[in-house]
Write an enzyme that holds these catalytic residues in place. Structure first.
Site, PDB file in Angstrom:
ATOM      1  CB  SER A  24      -0.922   0.006   1.212  1.00 27.04           C
ATOM      2  OG  SER A  24      -0.161   0.170   2.387  1.00 27.04           O
ATOM      3  N   GLY A  28      -3.084   4.268  -2.492  1.00 24.29           N
ATOM      4  CA  GLY A  28      -4.061   3.202  -2.297  1.00 24.29           C
ATOM      5  C   GLY A  28      -3.360   1.881  -2.081  1.00 24.29           C
ATOM      6  CB  VAL A  30      -0.520  -2.933  -5.321  1.00 30.22           C
ATOM      7  CG1 VAL A  30      -0.320  -3.811  -6.552  1.00 30.22           C
ATOM      8  CG2 VAL A  30      -0.192  -1.481  -5.659  1.00 30.22           C
ATOM      9  CG  ASP A 148       8.583   8.612  -6.822  1.00 27.22           C
ATOM     10  OD1 ASP A 148       9.567   8.852  -6.094  1.00 27.22           O
ATOM     11  OD2 ASP A 148       7.572   8.021  -6.422  1.00 27.22           O
TER      12      ASP A 148
END
Lengths: 403, 304
Positions: A24, A28, A30, A148
């Protein structure tokens, strides 16, 4: 006649069997899933957090980063980018279905430190880096910045293929009408953050991703983040703080950047902060330098010299130092990095399978079977309200057409 | 791909031939025969004008960048190739398209701002509950298969202006022709660079001395002549047209067109589409359109 609400034509549970929970994040959770009703294969389903108004889940508008990720993933198609299978919008939630990748770099690095430390094979590192740069070249030539890159976001399939994942922060940088501001609150995990961003640069360039690749290369060699700074938190006024400790960690290895090596340095907004780093002439003489760092690591890794093509050696150092270049305009581009002699030593081709010739087998991704209810909507810490992720400050509102 | 039109979802999934588009729309209407007959709507071009006018009104209240308005217009047009308009509240669809487009074009607006601005101009059709717009966003994204990156002709215009040695006024005129093409089906029919070249061609041939292209009725006539002239000519013959105009620039544009890989037939087609757009401009069918939409939206409770 009442207006019927939105109902998805496709149902997650009709198409997939959720096997369990993987991870997470702020976005949210996975889940791992397998296909059903004639659909075969394994999948990773990323479920975005729904917004809640009180106890009831409500439509509050999709965050800008989710919109970007959905849109970009729908366009992208490359062997080194994670493959999007479909997006299902159902029950006020967004489900992005990706191909399943058994490993990621964080997990691989971790495996090499537990229970005892042993180096990642040199040919594996070379293949990972080559594939990573190849995916990045594709992103950059399509004007996409990842922003990222970090070991946890770089997936590896069981066939040893590297897939860049998590485009949650990615965005397009071509839009000529609009400058790229660092309006987003969180960009790039601090350990992989380029010095120009630490020094307050408002312009993102592809070079920020190449710095992260340099950090990842170093981490694959040493099995530790090379610049492991402590993040300065945002204060109550929500001003973005200078990441003093992170900058300090970089300076400790690379030395203090100078105007001579980085002419743009003096124009960086946080230049004055740099001068206030606890750094004296005595420290300067203690700076180990990247070269010392590199050879120390290489020595402790005790790489065999055979096959000679895989041994990182002097070429590996040269590549690393050009990726961890202070001046973003001098830093290697993805294309230049791919052409670096490190990859072409002895005329051998880099394997497209990073596990080629490997004896060790990495453990499978941990999947928690306790939580396989993808429909559970009461997630802890869901955000309230419908604010988009990006701050609204600093964007130009100049209009280009009057009516 | 994101920056490459040729590999984009726009080219692969949202570019149609005229016949295919006609087919798609016919099928949509056929599936809802009764509904379509019960609630007549004006000609699609009249609808387009009306929607554009309304959308610009909303955009103006929030000072939205043109590119976001353009993206919203494309979203609306794509959406209505998938969903019969009489099943929707067009005002909610417009507000949602603009909200989504602003996010995609990096000029996000808060959902509450969009809803309240939409309410202030379409109070009868927009409820204050933001979840209605949020729900419509799911509907739109789902129908568009999350393919939300739109390639616009503006980029080609910017790239070509120096190559073609365009004066600032020519660039502005081409820019507004591009703005206007969103009122037509052209964004669903031709690649953005073809539209850009059309706009440049029209702008340079026209000598943009007249302010407001669509206001000047003689502009349409001039355009007609141009398009008559280039209709059916081989690229090599275009040189003659260039030669008849005194401007060296136009000559070099025509030469450039001839040498480029650009589909001349498509440019001609595009020019005609734009000209016919100006022909029907300001016919004042707005009131009927507004009433006809209001009628089905109210009757079917789509505004609730």
């Amino acid at each position: 006649m009442p207006c019927p609400g939105y109902v998805s034509k496709v149902k997650v549970q009709d198409r997939y069997n959720v096997v369990g929970f993987i991870s997470s994040g702020t976005y949210g959770r996975v889940y791992k899933a397998t296909g059903r009703n004639g659909k075969s294969g394994e999948f990773a389903i990323k479920k975005f957090k729904p917004d809640k108004e009180g106890e009831v889940i409500q439509y509050t508008g999709i965050s800008q980063s989710a919109c970007r990720e959905m849109a970009l993933c729908s366009e992208l198609c490359h062997p080194n980018i994670i493959d999007l299978v479909e997006i299902i919008l159902e029950d006020k939630c967004i489900f992005m279905v990706f191909e399943y990748a058994e490993h990621d770099l964080l997990q691989i690095i971790h495996h090499h430190t537990q229970p005892t430390r042993y180096p990642i094979p040199a040919p594996t590192i070379k293949s990972i880096l080559f594939q990573l740069l190849n995916g990045l070249l594709y992103l950059h030539s399509n004007w996409v910045l990842h922003r990222d890159l970090k070991p946890a976001n770089i997936m590896v399939t069981s066939k040893g293929e590297v897939r860049i994942g998590d485009l949650g922060l990615a965005r397009l940088f071509y839009k000529p009408l609009h400058q790229l501001f660092s309006g987003d609150k969180v960009v790039v995990t601090i350990w992989y953050r380029a010095p120009e961003l630490l020094l307050g640069s408002r312009h993102y360039t592809p070079a920020v991703d190449l710095w992260a690749v340099g950090c990842i290369f170093a981490e694959l060699l040493s099995l530790r983040p090379i610049f492991k700074g402590e993040e300065a938190k945002m204060d109550s006024k929500k001003t973005v703080p200078f990441q003093r400790n992170q900058m300090q960690k970089i300076v400790e290895i690379l030395g203090m950047p100078t105007k001579e090596q980085w002419p743009g340095l003096v124009h960086q907004p946080e230049y004055s902060q740099l001068q206030s780093l606890p750094y004296t002439a005595r420290d300067a003489s203690n700076v180990r330098g990247l070269e010392t760092w590199y050879w120390t690591i290489l020595k402790s890794s005790n790489y065999p010299m055979e096959p000679p093509s895989a041994y990182p050696g002097q070429q590996g150092f040269d590549l690393l130092s050009r990726l961890l270049e202070y001046d973003p305009t001098k830093r290697l581009t993805a294309r230049e990095a791919l052409q670096h002699p490190y990859f072409s030593a002895n005329g051998e081709k880099v394997s497209a399978n990073c596990f080629d010739g490997m004896v060790v087998q990495y453990p499978h991704r941990r999947v928690s079977k306790d939580d396989n209810d993808i429909r559970t909507t009461s997630l802890p810490g869901t955000k309230r309200g419908g604010l988009p992720d990006d701050s609204l400050v600093g964007r130009p509102t100049k209009r280009l057409k009057e009516g | 791909m994101a920056a490459n039109y040729w590999a984009s979802t726009q080219r692969r999934h949202w570019q149609f031939t005229k016949d295919a588009l006609l087919d798609i729309r016919q099928k949509l209407e056929d599936e809802d025969r009764a509904l379509v007959q019960q609630y007549p709507l004006p000609d699609r071009r009249v609808q387009s004008h009306f929607f554009n006018q309304q959308l610009v009104k909303l955009g103006r209240r929030m000072t939205i960048r043109q590119q976001a308005l353009a993206t919203a217009q494309v979203f609306i047009r794509r959406f209505y190739t998938k969903v019969e308009i009489r099943r929707t509240n067009p005002y909610l669809v417009m507000a949602t398209a603009l909200y989504l487009a602003c996010k995609m074009e990096e000029c996000p607006q808060h959902i509450r701002v969009v809803v309240s601005e939409a309410r202030s101009i379409w109070s009868e059709f927009i409820v204050s509950d933001i979840s209605k717009l949020g729900e419509c966003e799911f509907f739109m994204i789902s129908e568009m298969n999350s393919q939300l990156i739109v390639h616009h002709p503006y980029r080609s215009l910017v790239e070509l202006q120096s190559t073609l040695n365009m004066a600032q006024e020519e660039v502005s005129l081409a820019w507004s022709i591009i703005n206007d093409h969103y009122l037509t089906d052209l964004p669903l029919l031709y690649p953005p660079h073809v539209v850009a070249v059309t706009a440049i061609f029209l702008a340079m041939v026209l000598k943009p001395t007249q302010a407001g292209l669509h206001a000047a009725s003689n502009a349409a006539a001039t355009l007609s002549n141009v398009s008559q002239a280039i209709k059916g000519v081989e690229p090599s013959q275009l040189n003659d047209i260039g030669a008849t105009t005194p401007q060296g620039k136009v000559q070099s544009l025509v030469k450039w067109l001839g040498e480029s890989e650009i589909d001349i037939k498509a440019v001609v087609d595009c020019s005609q589409e734009i000209i016919s757009l100006y022909d029907i401009w300001d016919q004042g069918n707005e009131k009927t359109c507004r009433e006809q939409i209001a009628r089905y939206v109210k009757a079917r409770g789509l505004d609730k």
